[in-house]
Design an enzyme around this catalytic site. Sequence first.
Site, PDB file in Angstrom:
ATOM      1  N   ASN A 101      -3.027 115.300  51.605  1.00  0.00           N
ATOM      2  CA  ASN A 101      -3.422 114.511  50.804  1.00  0.00           C
ATOM      3  C   ASN A 101      -5.308 113.544  51.060  1.00  0.00           C
ATOM      4  O   ASN A 101      -5.937 113.762  50.384  1.00  0.00           O
ATOM      5  CB  ASN A 101      -2.605 113.479  50.401  1.00  0.00           C
ATOM      6  N   SER A 123     -11.586 104.626  57.687  1.00  0.00           N
ATOM      7  CA  SER A 123     -10.173 103.680  58.066  1.00  0.00           C
ATOM      8  C   SER A 123     -10.536 103.655  59.101  1.00  0.00           C
ATOM      9  O   SER A 123     -11.366 104.395  60.220  1.00  0.00           O
ATOM     10  CB  SER A 123      -8.895 104.150  58.110  1.00  0.00           C
ATOM     11  N   TYR A 157      -3.380 110.902  61.215  1.00  0.00           N
ATOM     12  CA  TYR A 157      -4.544 110.084  59.899  1.00  0.00           C
ATOM     13  C   TYR A 157      -6.039 109.459  60.616  1.00  0.00           C
ATOM     14  O   TYR A 157      -6.969 110.050  58.976  1.00  0.00           O
ATOM     15  CB  TYR A 157      -4.005 108.836  59.929  1.00  0.00           C
ATOM     16  N   LYS A 195      -9.376 110.934  58.551  1.00  0.00           N
ATOM     17  CA  LYS A 195     -10.236 110.019  57.325  1.00  0.00           C
ATOM     18  C   LYS A 195     -12.141 110.763  58.248  1.00  0.00           C
ATOM     19  O   LYS A 195     -12.805 110.321  57.858  1.00  0.00           O
ATOM     20  CB  LYS A 195      -9.836 108.197  58.549  1.00  0.00           C
TER      21      LYS A 195
HETATM   22  N1  LIG Z   1      -4.770  98.953  53.167  1.00  0.00           N
HETATM   23  C1  LIG Z   1      -5.828  98.931  54.022  1.00  0.00           C
HETATM   24  O1  LIG Z   1      -5.823  98.222  54.754  1.00  0.00           O
HETATM   25  C2  LIG Z   1      -6.295 100.432  54.287  1.00  0.00           C
HETATM   26  C3  LIG Z   1      -6.893 101.780  53.679  1.00  0.00           C
HETATM   27  N2  LIG Z   1      -7.779 102.650  54.035  1.00  0.00           N
HETATM   28  C4  LIG Z   1      -7.876 103.512  52.265  1.00  0.00           C
HETATM   29  O2  LIG Z   1      -7.774 103.604  51.041  1.00  0.00           O
HETATM   30  C5  LIG Z   1      -7.054 104.115  50.846  1.00  0.00           C
HETATM   31  C6  LIG Z   1      -6.787 103.343  49.756  1.00  0.00           C
HETATM   32  O3  LIG Z   1      -5.358 102.706  50.655  1.00  0.00           O
HETATM   33  P1  LIG Z   1      -4.041 101.968  50.077  1.00  0.00           P
HETATM   34  O4  LIG Z   1      -4.429 100.890  48.615  1.00  0.00           O
HETATM   35  O5  LIG Z   1      -3.520 100.816  50.929  1.00  0.00           O
HETATM   36  O6  LIG Z   1      -3.135 102.606  50.089  1.00  0.00           O
HETATM   37  P2  LIG Z   1      -1.679 102.314  48.833  1.00  0.00           P
HETATM   38  O7  LIG Z   1      -0.940 103.635  49.295  1.00  0.00           O
HETATM   39  O8  LIG Z   1      -1.388 101.391  48.699  1.00  0.00           O
HETATM   40  O9  LIG Z   1      -2.979 103.952  47.961  1.00  0.00           O
HETATM   41  C7  LIG Z   1      -3.562 104.828  47.652  1.00  0.00           C
HETATM   42  C8  LIG Z   1      -2.861 105.832  46.142  1.00  0.00           C
HETATM   43  O10 LIG Z   1      -3.128 106.865  46.747  1.00  0.00           O
HETATM   44  C9  LIG Z   1      -1.866 107.553  46.272  1.00  0.00           C
HETATM   45  N3  LIG Z   1      -1.944 109.073  46.261  1.00  0.00           N
HETATM   46  C10 LIG Z   1      -1.451 109.611  47.729  1.00  0.00           C
HETATM   47  N4  LIG Z   1      -1.979 110.524  47.470  1.00  0.00           N
HETATM   48  C11 LIG Z   1      -3.032 111.271  46.039  1.00  0.00           C
HETATM   49  C12 LIG Z   1      -3.093 112.836  46.204  1.00  0.00           C
HETATM   50  N5  LIG Z   1      -3.174 113.892  46.691  1.00  0.00           N
HETATM   51  N6  LIG Z   1      -2.843 112.525  44.813  1.00  0.00           N
HETATM   52  C13 LIG Z   1      -3.463 112.155  44.310  1.00  0.00           C
HETATM   53  N7  LIG Z   1      -3.503 110.202  44.587  1.00  0.00           N
HETATM   54  C14 LIG Z   1      -2.936 110.321  45.778  1.00  0.00           C
HETATM   55  C15 LIG Z   1      -1.015 107.049  46.137  1.00  0.00           C
HETATM   56  O11 LIG Z   1      -0.175 107.307  44.837  1.00  0.00           O
HETATM   57  C16 LIG Z   1      -1.418 105.577  46.491  1.00  0.00           C
HETATM   58  O12 LIG Z   1      -1.439 105.158  44.452  1.00  0.00           O
HETATM   59  C17 LIG Z   1      -6.837 105.380  51.612  1.00  0.00           C
HETATM   60  O13 LIG Z   1      -7.214 106.664  51.722  1.00  0.00           O
HETATM   61  C18 LIG Z   1      -6.422 104.889  52.912  1.00  0.00           C
HETATM   62  O14 LIG Z   1      -6.690 105.528  54.133  1.00  0.00           O
HETATM   63  C19 LIG Z   1      -8.521 102.339  54.479  1.00  0.00           C
HETATM   64  C20 LIG Z   1      -8.685 101.491  55.713  1.00  0.00           C
HETATM   65  C21 LIG Z   1      -7.827 100.117  55.533  1.00  0.00           C
HETATM   66  O1  LIG Z   2      -6.021 102.844  57.745  1.00  0.00           O
HETATM   67  C1  LIG Z   2      -5.332 101.455  57.636  1.00  0.00           C
HETATM   68  O2  LIG Z   2      -5.808 100.848  58.041  1.00  0.00           O
HETATM   69  C2  LIG Z   2      -4.657  99.184  58.222  1.00  0.00           C
HETATM   70  C3  LIG Z   2      -4.695  98.499  59.724  1.00  0.00           C
HETATM   71  O3  LIG Z   2      -3.633  99.148  60.112  1.00  0.00           O
HETATM   72  P1  LIG Z   2      -3.541  98.623  61.142  1.00  0.00           P
HETATM   73  O4  LIG Z   2      -3.193  99.952  62.092  1.00  0.00           O
HETATM   74  O5  LIG Z   2      -3.792  97.475  61.702  1.00  0.00           O
HETATM   75  O6  LIG Z   2      -2.166  98.594  60.307  1.00  0.00           O
HETATM   76  C4  LIG Z   2      -3.093  99.924  57.403  1.00  0.00           C
HETATM   77  O7  LIG Z   2      -2.556  98.409  57.657  1.00  0.00           O
HETATM   78  C5  LIG Z   2      -3.061 100.849  56.328  1.00  0.00           C
HETATM   79  O8  LIG Z   2      -2.398 101.394  56.277  1.00  0.00           O
HETATM   80  C6  LIG Z   2      -4.760 102.178  57.114  1.00  0.00           C
HETATM   81  O9  LIG Z   2      -4.520 102.994  55.725  1.00  0.00           O
END
Ligand SMILES: NC(=O)C1=CN([C@@H]2O[C@H](COP(=O)(O)OP(=O)(O)OC[C@H]3O[C@@H](n4cnc5c(N)ncnc54)[C@H](O)[C@@H]3O)[C@@H](O)[C@H]2O)C=CC1
Ligand SMILES: O=C1O[C@H](COP(=O)(O)O)[C@@H](O)[C@H](O)[C@H]1O
Length: 257
Positions: A84, A109, A146, A150
């Site tokens: 993914n 991340s 993970y 990234k």
């Molecule tokens: N939420 C956070 O605090 C953080 C998020 N990120 C990064 O931001 C991005 C989004 O994260 P979130 O919105 O929190 O996660 P989320 O799980 O809410 O959203 C991710 C979306 O990507 C889709 N997805 C996953 N694999 C896929 C694939 N192979 N093809 C198409 N769609 C796919 C999922 O269905 C989901 O809708 C991720 O790459 C994550 O690593 C990075 C740091 C912190």
């Molecule tokens: O990259 C990400 O980081 C956030 C924050 O990390 P955490 O270890 O403090 O939870 C995480 O919530 C998120 O799912 C992840 O995609």
Amino acid sequence: MDEPVLLTGAGGRVGQAVLEGLADEYEWQLLLHSPPDEEPDHEYRIGDVTDEEIVAEAMDGVGAVIHLAGDPRPSAPWPSVLSNNIDGTEKMYEAAVEAGVEKFVFASSNHAVGAYETDERTPEMYREGDDYRLDGTEFPRPGNHYGVSKAAGEVLGRYYHDEHGISVCNVRIGNLTRGHPPIDYERGQAMWLSYPDCARIHRCALEADYDFEIVYGISDNDRKYYSLERAKEALGYDPQDNSAEWDADEHVADYER
Ligand SMILES: NC(=O)C1=CN([C@@H]2O[C@H](COP(=O)(O)OP(=O)(O)OC[C@H]3O[C@@H](n4cnc5c(N)ncnc54)[C@H](O)[C@@H]3O)[C@@H](O)[C@H]2O)C=CC1
Ligand SMILES: O=C1O[C@H](COP(=O)(O)O)[C@@H](O)[C@H](O)[C@H]1O
């Protein structure tokens, strides 16, 4: 910048923060992993970022990409992040350069550099007054698979920028939570990214001119161990939120009401 903007992972948390803030500012082309419960207000496709055909179709006519899709779990197992996150990102870059996309914004991340948080530095580095800062020039130092995925995404961007000239902005996102910072979690408060600031930094990444950047995506928290200088200088990011301005006790009272 030419539009539309292709947004992958549009149905997720970061995608919602971006759309809530910027829905009316750009023409969007969404890539969703599965059919939505409600009809989106924007053009969309359903598919997987590892599917070359889907990705090539989604990229047609696009000016910029915000690539969020992937497995976001810090505990995600290797097969999942390999497919993914790493393979999906490679497929996205390959299709982007093939389609002549100008700009690629990648959701990196805090976990790409998680192992800088050593026993010697924590918990002090999470606290206001501690002056330890990562600024984006340091070597990646992941603490889990993970984070490795990234860091790999950032390096893929380096390669596609150097070989193909596409502008690349890696946003090392901190901890995105809606409405308020994480409660009873110093590390999360130090790397809090509010929903509005999440939209702000992505707007900046779409608008600014740059070659290859690594910036930290957090709010302007009093506690912080990530420097915001590069995001301000290269992108013009002007965060408006600060985890210190939230009173957790007050919030918990509100939340429980
Ligand atoms: N939420 C956070 O605090 C953080 C998020 N990120 C990064 O931001 C991005 C989004 O994260 P979130 O919105 O929190 O996660 P989320 O799980 O809410 O959203 C991710 C979306 O990507 C889709 N997805 C996953 N694999 C896929 C694939 N192979 N093809 C198409 N769609 C796919 C999922 O269905 C989901 O809708 C991720 O790459 C994550 O690593 C990075 C740091 C912190
Ligand atoms: O990259 C990400 O980081 C956030 C924050 O990390 P955490 O270890 O403090 O939870 C995480 O919530 C998120 O799912 C992840 O995609």
